[in-house]
Design a protein around this motif. Structure first.
Motif, mmCIF file in Angstrom:
data_model
loop_
_atom_site.group_PDB
_atom_site.id
_atom_site.type_symbol
_atom_site.label_atom_id
_atom_site.label_comp_id
_atom_site.label_asym_id
_atom_site.label_seq_id
_atom_site.Cartn_x
_atom_site.Cartn_y
_atom_site.Cartn_z
ATOM 1 N N ALA A 141 0.668 -1.060 0.105
ATOM 2 C CA ALA A 141 0.598 -0.399 0.051
ATOM 3 C C ALA A 141 0.910 1.500 0.053
ATOM 4 C CB ALA A 141 -0.979 -0.692 1.148
ATOM 5 N N PRO A 142 1.826 1.616 -1.259
ATOM 6 C CA PRO A 142 2.475 2.310 -1.397
ATOM 7 C C PRO A 142 1.437 4.613 -1.260
ATOM 8 C CG PRO A 142 2.464 1.475 -3.227
ATOM 9 C CD PRO A 142 2.258 0.642 -2.397
ATOM 10 N N PRO A 143 1.926 5.195 -0.765
ATOM 11 C CA PRO A 143 1.769 6.334 -0.935
ATOM 12 C C PRO A 143 1.789 6.475 -2.293
ATOM 13 C CG PRO A 143 3.599 6.794 0.064
ATOM 14 C CD PRO A 143 3.259 4.956 0.241
ATOM 15 N N PRO A 144 0.646 7.952 -2.996
ATOM 16 C CA PRO A 144 0.615 7.684 -4.678
ATOM 17 C C PRO A 144 1.795 8.413 -5.059
ATOM 18 C CG PRO A 144 -1.100 9.276 -2.544
ATOM 19 C CD PRO A 144 -0.636 8.039 -1.693
ATOM 20 N N GLY A 145 2.403 9.223 -4.240
ATOM 21 C CA GLY A 145 3.645 9.980 -4.237
ATOM 22 C C GLY A 145 4.883 9.982 -3.173
ATOM 23 N N GLU A 146 5.891 11.056 -2.954
ATOM 24 C CA GLU A 146 6.841 10.968 -2.047
ATOM 25 C C GLU A 146 6.085 11.673 -1.400
ATOM 26 O OE1 GLU A 146 11.461 11.584 -2.623
ATOM 27 O OE2 GLU A 146 10.203 13.183 -2.862
ATOM 28 N N PRO A 147 6.442 10.949 0.313
ATOM 29 C CA PRO A 147 5.262 11.389 1.526
ATOM 30 C C PRO A 147 5.854 12.661 1.312
ATOM 31 C CG PRO A 147 6.247 9.146 1.778
ATOM 32 C CD PRO A 147 6.154 9.982 0.369
ATOM 33 N N ASP A 148 5.136 13.656 1.666
ATOM 34 C CA ASP A 148 5.617 15.288 2.140
ATOM 35 C C ASP A 148 6.686 15.551 3.363
ATOM 36 O OD1 ASP A 148 4.764 16.209 -0.605
ATOM 37 O OD2 ASP A 148 2.925 16.356 0.072
ATOM 38 N N ALA B 163 3.833 5.141 5.874
ATOM 39 C CA ALA B 163 4.102 4.622 4.806
ATOM 40 C C ALA B 163 5.280 3.235 5.530
ATOM 41 C CB ALA B 163 4.072 5.462 4.268
ATOM 42 N N ALA B 164 5.327 3.492 6.622
ATOM 43 C CA ALA B 164 6.656 2.563 6.560
ATOM 44 C C ALA B 164 5.495 1.584 7.930
ATOM 45 C CB ALA B 164 7.806 2.998 7.973
ATOM 46 N N ASP B 165 4.662 2.123 8.434
ATOM 47 C CA ASP B 165 4.254 0.975 9.506
ATOM 48 C C ASP B 165 3.420 0.683 8.600
ATOM 49 O OD1 ASP B 165 4.194 1.950 11.997
ATOM 50 O OD2 ASP B 165 3.142 3.055 11.883
ATOM 51 N N ARG B 166 2.716 0.663 7.016
ATOM 52 C CA ARG B 166 1.970 -0.020 6.049
ATOM 53 C C ARG B 166 2.579 -1.024 5.428
ATOM 54 N NH1 ARG B 166 0.337 5.008 4.697
ATOM 55 N NH2 ARG B 166 1.380 5.090 2.585
ATOM 56 N N ALA B 167 4.068 -0.952 4.924
ATOM 57 C CA ALA B 167 5.328 -1.579 4.683
ATOM 58 C C ALA B 167 5.908 -3.013 5.175
ATOM 59 C CB ALA B 167 6.383 -1.280 4.167
ATOM 60 N N GLN C 108 10.897 1.605 -2.245
ATOM 61 C CA GLN C 108 9.325 1.933 -3.272
ATOM 62 C C GLN C 108 8.495 1.820 -2.240
ATOM 63 O OE1 GLN C 108 9.601 -1.064 -6.358
ATOM 64 N NE2 GLN C 108 11.322 0.487 -7.389
ATOM 65 N N LEU C 109 8.062 1.232 -1.283
ATOM 66 C CA LEU C 109 6.572 1.013 -0.680
ATOM 67 C C LEU C 109 6.930 2.512 0.181
ATOM 68 C CD1 LEU C 109 7.351 -2.860 0.653
ATOM 69 C CD2 LEU C 109 5.619 -2.034 -0.793
ATOM 70 N N LEU C 110 7.719 2.862 0.450
ATOM 71 C CA LEU C 110 7.267 4.128 1.074
ATOM 72 C C LEU C 110 7.748 5.285 -0.014
ATOM 73 C CD1 LEU C 110 8.627 2.072 3.061
ATOM 74 C CD2 LEU C 110 10.945 3.900 3.966
#
Length: 370
Positions: free
Chosen positions: A192-199, A207-211, A232-234
């Protein structure tokens, strides 16, 4: 006391190692205060367990330990050969090296030396060296604390990794909570990677939690493939630049872990940090470590077990200078060299405690590091 074959060590020879343990003043004061509150007289002097154990070792064992080279020293730095040292000089050298590190002394001893020491201290025999080391550490810790009640944060109990005693430093950065220690291998979950680079940093850690639990798939011949997939997952954009991966602020690195025979997590290899000549220290100013392990059901798959955000401080700077080293990198015959971080860094920097539970028996969550 008899040590060695038919020779007694004199009091004059033992004198250099008959020292008093030097605990931090704050810890000593707290111990004495607790003893006073219990209404009994605290111990007036504390035994240095290392000094006491050295005084019980056979002469040949003391000389052998004195001749051992420290990590990173040359043969010349080890000094004179074992047989050239008298007992007092050898004892002083062993005490100077391990006087404040009981685990280090016990790890350096052979099974025969451990057995002889256990006999001297009245410690029950054990069939294997790791169990002997643990039992002797327990006895040494009891000698040092006397009748004072010392909390685990002052006298943390080591774990056994690879047959040796390892003290896990408490975590000093953020990491996700866990209901069980050591952490279990997480159940599979879809990417479940974010749609773009985290802001923001919070978005990066989310995102690390979801990885955690995502299977990374077969690695193939490329040793860096799992690291690329984890990034990429992040939502990390691969730029191949010399600055840290996420917005020039956070370097994202994977570190391989595995279950030891003792059941605890351990780091299995020195992770690569940078190519020789690149600004490795800049990459380690703030690092998001992703701990990954092989998936037991497959010899070719891996997953993310946890993460650990570590910021640079004077303590981390000291550990990095100690453990950063270079060695050949690339295929056989390549002249390229890379910079790697020694595995022991992760015990002293707190990462192992985020996987196994820290010495105080507590985990932490993102908002309150233990």
């Amino acid at each position: 006391m008899t040590a060695g074959a038919g020779r007694s060590i004199t009091r004059a020879e033992i004198a250099p190692i008959a020292t008093v343990a030097r605990l931090p003043r704050s810890a000593r004061g707290s111990m004495l205060a607790r003893a006073a509150r219990r209404g009994r007289e605290p111990a007036r002097s504390l035994v240095n367990a290392v000094a006491h154990m050295i005084s019980l070792l056979p002469t040949e064992a003391i000389r052998r330990l004195a001749a051992l080279r420290a990590h990173g020293t040359s043969g010349a730095a080890a000094g004179r050969p074992r047989g050239a040292l008298d007992v007092a000089e050898a004892s002083a050298r062993v005490l100077a090296r391990w006087g404040g590190e009981l685990c280090g002394l016990l790890n350096a001893m052979t099974r025969g030396e451990l057995t002889a020491l256990a006999l001297q201290l009245g410690v029950p025999a054990a069939p294997r060296a790791p169990a002997l080391r643990q039992a002797l550490w327990d006895r040494g810790a009891a000698l040092e604390r006397g009748d004072a009640e010392v909390p685990p944060v002052v006298q943390p109990r080591p774990i056994v990794l690879g047959g040796h005693l390892v003290i896990q430093a408490p975590p000093r950065g953020l990491y996700p909570p866990s209901l069980r220690w050591p952490r279990p291998v997480p159940a599979p979950r879809p990417p479940a990677p974010p749609p773009g680079e985290p802001d923001t940093l919070d978005e990066l850690l989310a995102a690390a939690d979801r990885a955690i639990g995502v299977r990374l798939g077969a690695r193939g011949r490329d040793k860096g493939a799992w690291g690329v997939r984890a990034a990429q997952l992040l939502g990390i954009v691969e730029r191949n630049e010399r600055e840290p991966d996420w917005r020039g602020d956070v370097e994202v690195k994977t570190v391989a872990i595995a279950r030891d025979a003792s059941g605890w997590w351990r780091v299995v290899e020195d992770p690569a940090i940078a190519m020789a000549g690149e600004p490795a220290l800049a990459k380690l100013a703030r690092t998001l470590w992703l701990a990954r392990c092989d998936v037991e059901a497959s010899a070719t798959d891996a997953t993310i077990v946890s993460w650990y955000l570590l910021d640079w401080d004077p303590g981390i700077a000291r550990l990095t200078r100690r453990d950063l080293h270079d060695r050949p990198k690339g295929p056989a015959g390549s002249a390229a060299r890379g910079l790697y971080l020694h595995k022991r860094f992760f015990a002293d920097a707190g990462l192992l405690a985020t996987l196994n539970g820290d010495a105080r028996g507590a985990g932490a969550n993102r908002g309150a590091p233990a």
